[in-house]
Write an enzyme that holds these catalytic residues in place. Structure first.
Site, PDB file in Angstrom:
ATOM      1  N   ARG A  50       0.847  -1.205   0.000  1.00  0.00           N
ATOM      2  CA  ARG A  50       0.000   0.000   0.000  1.00  0.00           C
ATOM      3  C   ARG A  50       0.879   1.250   0.000  1.00  0.00           C
ATOM      4  O   ARG A  50       2.088   1.172   0.145  1.00  0.00           O
ATOM      5  CB  ARG A  50      -0.948  -0.003   1.197  1.00  0.00           C
ATOM      6  CG  ARG A  50      -0.177  -0.255   2.477  1.00  0.00           C
ATOM      7  CD  ARG A  50      -0.692   0.437   3.659  1.00  0.00           C
ATOM      8  NE  ARG A  50      -0.594   1.866   3.550  1.00  0.00           N
ATOM      9  CZ  ARG A  50       0.537   2.565   3.706  1.00  0.00           C
ATOM     10  NH1 ARG A  50       1.699   1.966   3.943  1.00  0.00           N
ATOM     11  NH2 ARG A  50       0.526   3.883   3.619  1.00  0.00           N
ATOM     12  N   GLY A  51       0.182   2.412  -0.146  1.00  0.00           N
ATOM     13  CA  GLY A  51       0.921   3.667  -0.304  1.00  0.00           C
ATOM     14  C   GLY A  51       1.061   3.897  -1.804  1.00  0.00           C
ATOM     15  O   GLY A  51       1.446   2.974  -2.542  1.00  0.00           O
ATOM     16  N   ALA A  52       0.743   5.120  -2.254  1.00  0.00           N
ATOM     17  CA  ALA A  52       0.628   5.369  -3.696  1.00  0.00           C
ATOM     18  C   ALA A  52       1.862   4.935  -4.510  1.00  0.00           C
ATOM     19  O   ALA A  52       1.721   4.169  -5.477  1.00  0.00           O
ATOM     20  CB  ALA A  52       0.302   6.842  -3.927  1.00  0.00           C
ATOM     21  N   ARG A  91      -7.528  -0.637  -7.024  1.00  0.00           N
ATOM     22  CA  ARG A  91      -7.866   0.512  -6.168  1.00  0.00           C
ATOM     23  C   ARG A  91      -8.022   1.747  -7.069  1.00  0.00           C
ATOM     24  O   ARG A  91      -7.247   1.911  -8.018  1.00  0.00           O
ATOM     25  CB  ARG A  91      -6.775   0.769  -5.111  1.00  0.00           C
ATOM     26  CG  ARG A  91      -6.629  -0.385  -4.115  1.00  0.00           C
ATOM     27  CD  ARG A  91      -5.708  -0.017  -2.974  1.00  0.00           C
ATOM     28  NE  ARG A  91      -6.353   0.885  -2.029  1.00  0.00           N
ATOM     29  CZ  ARG A  91      -5.727   1.437  -0.986  1.00  0.00           C
ATOM     30  NH1 ARG A  91      -4.441   1.176  -0.776  1.00  0.00           N
ATOM     31  NH2 ARG A  91      -6.364   2.242  -0.165  1.00  0.00           N
ATOM     32  N   GLN A 198      -2.925   2.785   9.804  1.00  0.00           N
ATOM     33  CA  GLN A 198      -1.588   2.827   9.192  1.00  0.00           C
ATOM     34  C   GLN A 198      -0.606   3.621  10.060  1.00  0.00           C
ATOM     35  O   GLN A 198       0.597   3.347  10.055  1.00  0.00           O
ATOM     36  CB  GLN A 198      -1.662   3.467   7.797  1.00  0.00           C
ATOM     37  CG  GLN A 198      -2.320   2.595   6.739  1.00  0.00           C
ATOM     38  CD  GLN A 198      -3.805   2.872   6.614  1.00  0.00           C
ATOM     39  OE1 GLN A 198      -4.460   3.271   7.563  1.00  0.00           O
ATOM     40  NE2 GLN A 198      -4.359   2.635   5.440  1.00  0.00           N
ATOM     41  N   ASP A 239      -2.028  10.795  -2.476  1.00  0.00           N
ATOM     42  CA  ASP A 239      -2.372   9.710  -3.402  1.00  0.00           C
ATOM     43  C   ASP A 239      -2.644  10.199  -4.811  1.00  0.00           C
ATOM     44  O   ASP A 239      -2.502   9.455  -5.774  1.00  0.00           O
ATOM     45  CB  ASP A 239      -3.573   8.918  -2.887  1.00  0.00           C
ATOM     46  CG  ASP A 239      -3.141   8.004  -1.759  1.00  0.00           C
ATOM     47  OD1 ASP A 239      -3.043   8.492  -0.619  1.00  0.00           O
ATOM     48  OD2 ASP A 239      -2.845   6.832  -2.040  1.00  0.00           O
ATOM     49  N   ASN A 249      -5.638  12.430  -0.099  1.00  0.00           N
ATOM     50  CA  ASN A 249      -4.797  11.600   0.766  1.00  0.00           C
ATOM     51  C   ASN A 249      -5.719  10.873   1.747  1.00  0.00           C
ATOM     52  O   ASN A 249      -6.951  11.034   1.712  1.00  0.00           O
ATOM     53  CB  ASN A 249      -3.756  12.459   1.499  1.00  0.00           C
ATOM     54  CG  ASN A 249      -2.698  11.607   2.179  1.00  0.00           C
ATOM     55  OD1 ASN A 249      -2.071  10.751   1.541  1.00  0.00           O
ATOM     56  ND2 ASN A 249      -2.495  11.796   3.465  1.00  0.00           N
ATOM     57  N   LYS A 250      -5.116  10.066   2.592  1.00  0.00           N
ATOM     58  CA  LYS A 250      -5.887   9.228   3.533  1.00  0.00           C
ATOM     59  C   LYS A 250      -6.966  10.023   4.257  1.00  0.00           C
ATOM     60  O   LYS A 250      -6.749  11.161   4.664  1.00  0.00           O
ATOM     61  CB  LYS A 250      -4.894   8.611   4.533  1.00  0.00           C
ATOM     62  CG  LYS A 250      -5.480   7.719   5.591  1.00  0.00           C
ATOM     63  CD  LYS A 250      -6.348   6.611   5.047  1.00  0.00           C
ATOM     64  CE  LYS A 250      -5.665   5.754   4.021  1.00  0.00           C
ATOM     65  NZ  LYS A 250      -6.604   4.912   3.243  1.00  0.00           N
TER      66      LYS A 250
HETATM   67  O1  MRU Z   1      -4.880   3.258   1.909  1.00  0.00           O
HETATM   68  P1  MRU Z   1      -3.393   3.470   1.908  1.00  0.00           P
HETATM   69  O2  MRU Z   1      -2.728   2.958   3.140  1.00  0.00           O
HETATM   70  O3  MRU Z   1      -2.749   2.973   0.637  1.00  0.00           O
HETATM   71  O4  MRU Z   1      -3.246   5.068   1.919  1.00  0.00           O
HETATM   72  C1  MRU Z   1      -1.959   5.614   1.849  1.00  0.00           C
HETATM   73  C2  MRU Z   1      -1.904   7.075   2.004  1.00  0.00           C
HETATM   74  O5  MRU Z   1      -2.902   7.742   2.105  1.00  0.00           O
HETATM   75  C3  MRU Z   1      -0.540   7.706   1.937  1.00  0.00           C
HETATM   76  O6  MRU Z   1      -0.501   8.867   2.697  1.00  0.00           O
HETATM   77  C4  MRU Z   1      -0.223   8.055   0.479  1.00  0.00           C
HETATM   78  O7  MRU Z   1      -0.381   6.940  -0.346  1.00  0.00           O
HETATM   79  C5  MRU Z   1       1.143   8.594   0.314  1.00  0.00           C
HETATM   80  S1  MRU Z   1       2.378   7.350   0.486  1.00  0.00           S
HETATM   81  C6  MRU Z   1       3.887   8.015   0.136  1.00  0.00           C
END
Ligand code: MRU
Length: 361
Positions: A50-52, A91, A198, A239, A249-250
């Site tokens: 996970r994470g963009a 996703r 997270q 993201d 973002n999250k």
């Molecule tokens: O749902 P996730 O855990 O994939 O969400 C991740 C985030 O929101 C991060 O802040 C974002 O992807 C940036 S990661 C460098």
């Protein structure tokens, strides 16, 4: 500067992808070996990876693995179109997923007339380049972010934008890890980040391992932490950035930005330019992922906390309005408002830099 050994890599035989299973952290550091497109899809969908940026990297390797698996099939090219559509549907919000897959498709098209094994080798190199370039971007983002920090500074962060979410160093956590290495002794407050934690599971784990002074808080404590003057900045990842600077973002990021504005705390977004979406003019065009109700009615799928049958709404992301963002930190430096100009210029600079690099190759 990395706090974890590695999070995504090809196996030695280059026939599978090995990922650190982020669902099991911090209790267990367990690796998963992914062979099929279904396994890859599930790993992205269920947040094992996970994470963009990390999603984009995994998808790049996934595309290569699909090509390798289908290399001898007569309908190879249409199967690759199906594979792209399938992986892209894992996703919807992080644009890195779609941009990485589009880049792999472009590589496939450029080499369509080559021998099949040569084409597969080119796809592998392209996937490796996506990962390598992300490492390079993270290093530059970390250095640029460090210019915004002072010794002993308090920083609030949300979700996880560290090494686990990228290739190696992280975006929002990159400057913090660098600051720690260079003796700045930053003091970090990490939001736990309901519903999937997270912050508690991953950010606390990464920063703790790196010896950073990190304090875990529940999301609803951020206002009090700001009011007490414990933090001088908010650092978060992204993201998808729209071209006017609106940043998805999250979930919880947007309310944090409103709080930061109220308490005059600078609010910084950290992201590689692969997270900017040239096709999305404003945040209104960003599709927000909605996830399963169990993520809200159970505590990390372990114990039920809400009545059976309760109605749930579970958007996984929100959009931070560009007017609330102090700066966006990228590998092209610290971008200031107006973001419609600074983001476009940074993308332009990075495209011409990439052109220069490919001319040299
Ligand atoms: O749902 P996730 O855990 O994939 O969400 C991740 C985030 O929101 C991060 O802040 C974002 O992807 C940036 S990661 C460098």
């Amino acid at each position: 500067m990395s706090a974890v050994p590695y999070n995504v890599r090809l196996s030695d035989g280059a026939d599978s992808l090995i990922i650190l299973d982020q669902r099991r952290l911090p209790l267990e550091e367990a690796y998963l070996e992914l062979h099929t497109r279904e396994e890859l899809f599930d790993a992205i969908r269920s947040l094992a990876v996970r994470g963009a940026p990390a999603i984009g990297i995994a998808a790049g390797y996934g595309y290569y693995l699909c090509a390798r698996e289908d290399a001898d099939k007569p309908d190879f090219f249409s199967r690759m179109d199906d594979a792209e559509r399938y992986l892209a549907s894992a996703r919807p919000t992080a644009v890195n997923l779609f941009r990485a897959l589009a880049r792999m498709r472009a590589c496939l098209k450029r080499n369509a007339l080559s021998e099949r094994n040569e084409l597969i080798a080119k796809l592998r190199l392209e996937a490796e380049a996506i990962q390598r370039e992300d490492v390079g971007a993270n290093v530059k983002i970390s250095e640029a972010g460090l210019t915004l920090m002072q010794p002993g500074m308090g920083v609030l962060t949300h979700c996880n934008a560290g090494p686990l979410a990228t290739s190696l160093y992280g975006t929002a956590l990159g400057p913090i890890l660098l600051a720690q290495e260079r003796g700045y002794a930053p003091k970090v407050f990490a939001d736990e980040t309901r519903p999937l934690m997270q912050g508690a599971r991953l950010t606390a784990y990464e920063l703790n391992r790196a010896g950073v002074d990190v304090t875990l808080i529940c999301d609803n404590m951020a206002g009090q932490v700001m009011r007490e003057g414990r933090v001088q900045a908010v650092f978060i990842g992204c993201d998808r950035a729209a071209m006017n600077g609106d940043c998805a973002n999250k979930i919880g990021s947007a309310s944090l930005a409103v709080l930061a504005k109220h308490y005059s705390v600078p609010f910084y977004i950290f992201m590689p330019l692969t997270t900017a979406d040239p096709d999305t003019p404003s945040g209104d065009g960003i599709r927000i992922e909605e996830r399963a109700s169990e993520e809200v009615t159970e505590l990390f799928f372990r114990s039920r906390i809400a009545p059976d049958g309760i109605k749930v709404y579970n958007p996984a992301f929100d959009v931070v309005d560009h007017s609330l963002i102090t700066a966006i930190v990228t590998e092209e430096g610290v971008l200031r408002p107006p973001f419609d100009v600074s983001l476009r210029d940074a993308l332009e600079r990075s495209r011409s830099g990439a052109g220069d690099r490919s001319r040299k190759e």
